[in-house]
Design a protein around this motif. Structure first.
Motif, PDB file in Angstrom:
ATOM      1  N   ASP A   2      -2.252   5.219   1.970  1.00 19.60           N
ATOM      2  CA  ASP A   2      -3.343   4.392   1.418  1.00 19.60           C
ATOM      3  C   ASP A   2      -3.982   5.003   0.180  1.00 19.60           C
ATOM      4  O   ASP A   2      -5.133   4.706  -0.145  1.00 19.60           O
ATOM      5  CB  ASP A   2      -4.432   4.134   2.474  1.00 19.60           C
ATOM      6  N   GLN A   3      -3.241   5.834  -0.541  1.00 21.73           N
ATOM      7  CA  GLN A   3      -3.781   6.460  -1.731  1.00 21.73           C
ATOM      8  C   GLN A   3      -3.766   5.522  -2.944  1.00 21.73           C
ATOM      9  O   GLN A   3      -4.420   5.780  -3.955  1.00 21.73           O
ATOM     10  CB  GLN A   3      -3.003   7.731  -2.068  1.00 21.73           C
ATOM     11  N   ALA A   4      -3.002   4.451  -2.844  1.00 27.21           N
ATOM     12  CA  ALA A   4      -2.895   3.509  -3.944  1.00 27.21           C
ATOM     13  C   ALA A   4      -2.430   2.173  -3.403  1.00 27.21           C
ATOM     14  O   ALA A   4      -1.931   2.065  -2.288  1.00 27.21           O
ATOM     15  CB  ALA A   4      -1.922   4.033  -5.011  1.00 27.21           C
ATOM     16  N   TRP A  14       0.831  -1.193   0.000  1.00 26.02           N
ATOM     17  CA  TRP A  14       0.000   0.000   0.000  1.00 26.02           C
ATOM     18  C   TRP A  14       0.878   1.260   0.000  1.00 26.02           C
ATOM     19  O   TRP A  14       1.979   1.267   0.564  1.00 26.02           O
ATOM     20  CB  TRP A  14      -0.889   0.037   1.248  1.00 26.02           C
ATOM     21  N   HIS A  15       0.366   2.318  -0.612  1.00 26.35           N
ATOM     22  CA  HIS A  15       0.960   3.639  -0.497  1.00 26.35           C
ATOM     23  C   HIS A  15       0.955   4.043   0.979  1.00 26.35           C
ATOM     24  O   HIS A  15       0.041   3.654   1.720  1.00 26.35           O
ATOM     25  CB  HIS A  15       0.134   4.646  -1.325  1.00 26.35           C
TER      26      HIS A  15
END
Length: 227
Positions: free
Chosen positions: A224-226, A220-221
């Protein structure tokens, strides 16, 4: 100083400078086929999992000018089969080691006055088949593990009880807990990554189709953006 560690089939782990031109500044030899690497948070302590049936913890030290880099094996344990995954928890006081016999060993990592952590047995639990993937939740409350047993097992890390066991149709080859800890991504063999909602008792809430490609790793980014 921060370093980059790389390993694979070459019976060694290379320690690489984080600065250009990213040169190899040290080599840890006789590691066997390296299947997994993990740095302890905010340290130069590296865990190594090997297909030579062993797990090692190595402390990397450098001189003030960074020109001399050396390593010391501070912990080593032998297993009856491949060590497929090693992972420190977010706070760095526990180390999980998963091997191909299905045994998940957890070790306590305590800082000492000498600067070399003391590593002792904490807990051992067994899955039904070889462990291929592991990850800790961001708060360290849960440890996720899976592999050739066609399950995702969720362990509560205070009591080390299995609080959830998700059936999967294929091997579990990658597990990634989100930075917030609210979701878990996992996949393997099939061409789909499943997203599980922790707040809904790890229910699958989404499947991401990869159009025939098999997921072997997921991350995960940081926000959590990607995925």
């Amino acid at each position: 100083e921060n370093f980059i560690a790389t390993g694979g089939t070459g019976n060694a782990v290379s320690i690489i400078s984080p600065n250009e031109p990213y040169s190899v500044v040290h080599v840890i030899k006789d590691t066997g086929f390296v299947g997994s690497l993990d740095w302890r948070t905010n340290s130069n302590i590296l865990a190594i999992g090997s297909r030579s049936n062993k797990a090692m913890v190595v402390q990397i030290r450098s001189s003030d000018d960074g020109k001399l880099v050396e390593s010391e094996i501070t912990f080593q344990v032998e297993f009856p089969n491949w060590v497929n995954r090693v992972a420190f928890n977010p706070s760095g006081d526990l180390l999980a080691v998963g091997n191909a016999t299905g045994v998940l060993n957890v070790y306590s990592v305590d800082d000492s006055s000498t600067g070399t952590p003391k590593i002792t047995d904490e807990k051992s639990v067994r899955l039904d088949d070889a462990i291929l993937a592991m990850d800790w939740s961001s708060d360290g409350r849960w440890l996720y593990a899976g592999g050739e047993d066609f399950h995702l097992s969720v362990f509560e890390t205070e009591s080390w009880t299995t609080v959830n066991k998700q059936d999967r149709s294929r091997w579990v080859q990658c597990i990634a807990s989100s930075a917030s800890g609210s979701h878990v991504a996992l996949g393997g063999i099939s061409s789909e990554v499943s997203i599980l909602d922790v707040r809904q008792n790890w229910e699958t809430v989404m499947g991401i189709e990869l159009k025939g490609l098999v997921p072997l790793s997921a991350s995960w980014h940081p926000n959590d953006q990607a995925l």
